[in-house]
Design a protein around this motif. Structure first.
Motif, PDB file in Angstrom:
ATOM      1  N   ASP A 106      -8.706 -32.013  33.815  1.00  0.00           N
ATOM      2  CA  ASP A 106      -9.742 -32.263  34.817  1.00  0.00           C
ATOM      3  C   ASP A 106      -9.276 -31.847  36.206  1.00  0.00           C
ATOM      4  OD1 ASP A 106     -11.400 -33.290  32.871  1.00  0.00           O
ATOM      5  OD2 ASP A 106     -10.853 -35.388  33.274  1.00  0.00           O
ATOM      6  N   ALA A 118     -11.208 -28.982  38.334  1.00  0.00           N
ATOM      7  CA  ALA A 118     -11.757 -29.277  39.657  1.00  0.00           C
ATOM      8  C   ALA A 118     -11.177 -28.341  40.711  1.00  0.00           C
ATOM      9  CB  ALA A 118     -11.464 -30.725  40.034  1.00  0.00           C
ATOM     10  N   ASN A 174     -12.869 -24.846  40.233  1.00  0.00           N
ATOM     11  CA  ASN A 174     -14.266 -24.905  40.649  1.00  0.00           C
ATOM     12  C   ASN A 174     -14.397 -24.983  42.169  1.00  0.00           C
ATOM     13  OD1 ASN A 174     -15.842 -24.698  38.308  1.00  0.00           O
ATOM     14  ND2 ASN A 174     -15.473 -26.828  37.762  1.00  0.00           N
ATOM     15  N   ASN A 175     -13.476 -25.679  42.794  1.00  0.00           N
ATOM     16  CA  ASN A 175     -13.570 -25.843  44.244  1.00  0.00           C
ATOM     17  C   ASN A 175     -13.190 -24.576  44.985  1.00  0.00           C
ATOM     18  OD1 ASN A 175     -12.162 -27.066  47.019  1.00  0.00           O
ATOM     19  ND2 ASN A 175     -14.043 -28.073  46.381  1.00  0.00           N
ATOM     20  N   GLU A 192     -17.989 -28.890  43.059  1.00  0.00           N
ATOM     21  CA  GLU A 192     -17.209 -30.056  42.625  1.00  0.00           C
ATOM     22  C   GLU A 192     -16.306 -30.572  43.737  1.00  0.00           C
ATOM     23  OE1 GLU A 192     -15.303 -30.231  38.863  1.00  0.00           O
ATOM     24  OE2 GLU A 192     -16.922 -29.223  37.791  1.00  0.00           O
ATOM     25  N   ALA A 211     -14.997 -34.106  43.150  1.00  0.00           N
ATOM     26  CA  ALA A 211     -13.882 -34.157  42.200  1.00  0.00           C
ATOM     27  C   ALA A 211     -12.590 -33.701  42.862  1.00  0.00           C
ATOM     28  CB  ALA A 211     -14.193 -33.293  40.979  1.00  0.00           C
ATOM     29  N   ALA A 212     -12.696 -32.638  43.691  1.00  0.00           N
ATOM     30  CA  ALA A 212     -11.508 -32.139  44.392  1.00  0.00           C
ATOM     31  C   ALA A 212     -10.954 -33.193  45.337  1.00  0.00           C
ATOM     32  CB  ALA A 212     -11.853 -30.867  45.152  1.00  0.00           C
ATOM     33  N   TYR A 250      -8.914 -35.757  43.395  1.00  0.00           N
ATOM     34  CA  TYR A 250      -7.598 -35.368  42.892  1.00  0.00           C
ATOM     35  C   TYR A 250      -6.667 -34.822  43.965  1.00  0.00           C
ATOM     36  CZ  TYR A 250      -9.965 -35.648  38.375  1.00  0.00           C
ATOM     37  OH  TYR A 250     -10.678 -36.074  37.286  1.00  0.00           O
TER      38      TYR A 250
END
Length: 229
Positions: A28, A32, A35-36, A42, A45-46, A49
């Motif tokens: 994950d 993330a 995708n970022n 996302e 999500a970034a 994390y």
């Protein structure tokens, strides 16, 4: 023009990455991250994390496109939007985590990026097409391609065309190039063959509640090369 890849994305290599590892699935975290920085999505999500993720802003990308192609910022803004749309529509990736007996986690990332193998030739072709279109608008309807000019036997017509060509301004040339760039970007398709890279993550040795990307500069270069084609 020799553009082997869209070098503005190299701004990513200066990013310092750390992320919260508690209860986080490394797959994950890697998903993330990609995708970022690639798709600009996302973000929540970034933020979950990573406490520092310095992907370039929209303004940064516009500035880089403007300098790279020697166009205005308004033109560059339009190109950035087209390029991002092609990334969203044509590219994809999948992640498979490799078995590991240590704290270091390795993600095998399979990427279908953009095919830019003929990007330079496409821009040249479309720039010529813009020039032909411009001549047609001047009344020279028989010209279908630039090579047709060499075949003209009518001296008056030929002199008229040469006069028009000599009168082309830098502003005209800029517009020809810009229109060609837009069409070349819109024509970008997914590469026929995917590329595979390896992304390694591990807990920070000093503070294990955070993740780090191992050899982040090397990883970024490989990642961007794969997406850009």
């Amino acid at each position: 023009m020799k553009i082997k890849r869209i070098v503005i994305m190299l701004a990513f290599i200066v990013v310092v990455l750390t992320g919260c590892a508690k209860n986080a699935d490394p797959k994950d975290v890697a998903t993330a991250f990609i995708n970022n920085v690639i798709y600009d999505r996302e973000k929540e999500a970034a933020e979950k994390y990573f406490y520092q993720l310095g992907a370039p802003s929209q303004a940064d990308l516009v500035q880089d496109f403007s300098e790279l192609f020697d166009i205005s910022k308004e033109q560059a803004k339009e190109l950035v939007a087209i390029y991002q749309e092609r990334l969203d529509k044509e590219t994809s990736f999948s992640i498979k985590m490799k078995d590991s007996n240590s704290n270091r986690q390795e993600a095998q990332v399979t990427i279908t990026g953009l095919d830019q193998t003929t990007f330079d030739q496409t821009i040249e072709q479309k720039t010529d097409e813009e020039l032909v279109r411009w001549l047609k608008n001047k009344g020279y309807d028989t010209i279908e391609k630039l090579d047709d000019i060499d075949k003209i036997s009518d001296e008056k017509q030929l002199n008229g065309i040469l006069k028009e060509l000599n009168a082309i301004t830098d502003k005209d040339l800029n517009q020809f190039q810009f229109e060609a760039l837009k069409k070349a970007f819109k024509d970008l398709k997914a590469a026929k063959k995917p590329k595979t890279i390896h992304l390694q993550l591990e807990p920070d040795k000093k503070e294990k509640k955070y993740w780090i990307i191992v050899d982040e500069e090397k990883c970024f270069n490989e990642l961007l090369d794969a997406f850009q084609g």
